[in-house]
Scaffold this active site. Structure first.
Site, PDB file in Angstrom:
ATOM      1  N   CYS A  84      -7.518   2.445  -0.410  1.00 55.62           N
ATOM      2  CA  CYS A  84      -6.603   2.078   0.481  1.00 55.62           C
ATOM      3  C   CYS A  84      -7.139   2.476   1.805  1.00 55.62           C
ATOM      4  O   CYS A  84      -7.815   3.711   2.158  1.00 55.62           O
ATOM      5  CB  CYS A  84      -5.377   2.889   0.353  1.00 55.62           C
ATOM      6  SG  CYS A  84      -4.157   2.773   1.295  1.00 55.62           S
ATOM      7  N   HIS A 129       0.492  -2.886  -4.725  1.00 54.38           N
ATOM      8  CA  HIS A 129       0.044  -1.689  -3.694  1.00 54.38           C
ATOM      9  C   HIS A 129       0.511  -1.909  -2.560  1.00 54.38           C
ATOM     10  O   HIS A 129       1.056  -0.813  -1.862  1.00 54.38           O
ATOM     11  CB  HIS A 129      -1.618  -1.790  -3.775  1.00 54.38           C
ATOM     12  CG  HIS A 129      -2.208  -1.044  -2.837  1.00 54.38           C
ATOM     13  ND1 HIS A 129      -3.253   0.000  -3.380  1.00 54.38           N
ATOM     14  CD2 HIS A 129      -2.256  -0.821  -1.541  1.00 54.38           C
ATOM     15  CE1 HIS A 129      -3.597   0.758  -2.185  1.00 54.38           C
ATOM     16  NE2 HIS A 129      -2.994   0.163  -0.989  1.00 54.38           N
ATOM     17  N   GLU A 130       0.515  -2.966  -1.911  1.00 54.24           N
ATOM     18  CA  GLU A 130       1.040  -3.080  -0.447  1.00 54.24           C
ATOM     19  C   GLU A 130       2.367  -2.881  -0.446  1.00 54.24           C
ATOM     20  O   GLU A 130       3.176  -2.368   0.398  1.00 54.24           O
ATOM     21  CB  GLU A 130       0.785  -4.741   0.116  1.00 54.24           C
ATOM     22  CG  GLU A 130      -0.744  -4.845   0.119  1.00 54.24           C
ATOM     23  CD  GLU A 130      -1.616  -3.745   0.873  1.00 54.24           C
ATOM     24  OE1 GLU A 130      -0.987  -2.961   1.652  1.00 54.24           O
ATOM     25  OE2 GLU A 130      -2.695  -3.497   0.511  1.00 54.24           O
ATOM     26  N   HIS A 178       3.584   0.622  -0.433  1.00 56.73           N
ATOM     27  CA  HIS A 178       3.472   1.166   1.131  1.00 56.73           C
ATOM     28  C   HIS A 178       4.785   1.215   1.886  1.00 56.73           C
ATOM     29  O   HIS A 178       5.139   2.061   2.611  1.00 56.73           O
ATOM     30  CB  HIS A 178       2.445   0.579   1.868  1.00 56.73           C
ATOM     31  CG  HIS A 178       0.986   0.924   1.829  1.00 56.73           C
ATOM     32  ND1 HIS A 178       0.583   2.270   2.127  1.00 56.73           N
ATOM     33  CD2 HIS A 178      -0.102   0.246   1.259  1.00 56.73           C
ATOM     34  CE1 HIS A 178      -0.598   2.169   1.812  1.00 56.73           C
ATOM     35  NE2 HIS A 178      -1.200   1.170   1.523  1.00 56.73           N
TER      36      HIS A 178
HETATM   37 ZN   LIG Z   1      -2.764   0.978   0.931  1.00 56.42          ZN
END
Ligand SMILES: [Zn+2]
Length: 201
Positions: free
Chosen positions: A138, A181-182, A185
């Site tokens: 990341c 993953h995004e 966030h």
């Molecule tokens: Zn990330």
């Protein structure tokens, strides 16, 4: 009596917010977007105040903002940032550039030419398929990698900034992992929360 009135007022406000599709960009957000060069500063967990910001939740854009210059500038700058040789990532999310809004840029490895595309007001609608464990890193967690289990298939939804219609799409394979993953966030979740083993490479 007064308390219940206040509660009704709060409910009414949140109801109207969900209809307009989110609150307008703040002055601070507009200043950050317009004040940045093409490559924005990426927040990292190495900095204590960045670290707190990365743990916050992100919010939808209003329809009006999706049609505006600041949204377009932010979308362009996020792609410039993630593709910059200093970062060289496969995806980036709003909070990573200091904007707590539901926006991600994802490299579409499942499309011809592997373009980066930007998705506002994005959500994962469903997760399915096999759970596959693979290495992740990341931009906000410099110098680390780790193995993370992810679903191999997702249904995403986002708002098309031109039509303002909600679009649903099924994505599979590695690109589905990037979407997971995004969008994490946007909930203040980092891949390090989901790690099952550290990868020495
Ligand atoms: Zn990330």
């Amino acid at each position: 009596m007064r308390y219940s009135f206040a509660l009704i007022a709060i409910l009414a406000v949140s109801f109207s917010c969900s209809h307009s599709g989110g609150n307008s960009l703040t002055k601070a957000e507009k200043t950050l977007i317009s004040g940045s060069g093409p490559v924005m500063r990426v927040l990292t967990v190495d900095d204590p105040s960045d670290s707190i910001f990365l743990r916050g939740k992100s919010f939808d854009f209003s329809d009006r903002d999706l049609k505006g210059k600041y949204y377009r500038d932010l979308a362009g700058k996020m792609v410039s940032t993630v593709t910059d040789p200093s970062e060289d990532g496969v995806g980036i999310a709003g909070p990573q550039v200091g904007i707590a809004r539901r926006i991600i840029a994802v490299q579409r490895f499942d499309k011809e030419g592997e373009p980066f595309e930007v998705y506002p007001n994005v959500r994962i609608e469903s997760l399915s398929g096999d759970i596959v464990t693979g290495p992740e890193g990341c931009l906000s967690v410099p110098g680390k990698r780790g193995s993370v289990p992810r679903y191999s298939k997702v249904v995403i939804s986002y708002k098309d900034p031109l039509t303002l219609k909600t679009v649903r799409e099924t994505v599979e394979g590695f690109t589905a992992v990037i979407f997971q993953h995004e969008t994490d966030h946007l909930e203040g979740v980092l891949y390090t929360d989901r790690i099952i083993s550290s990868d020495p490479d």
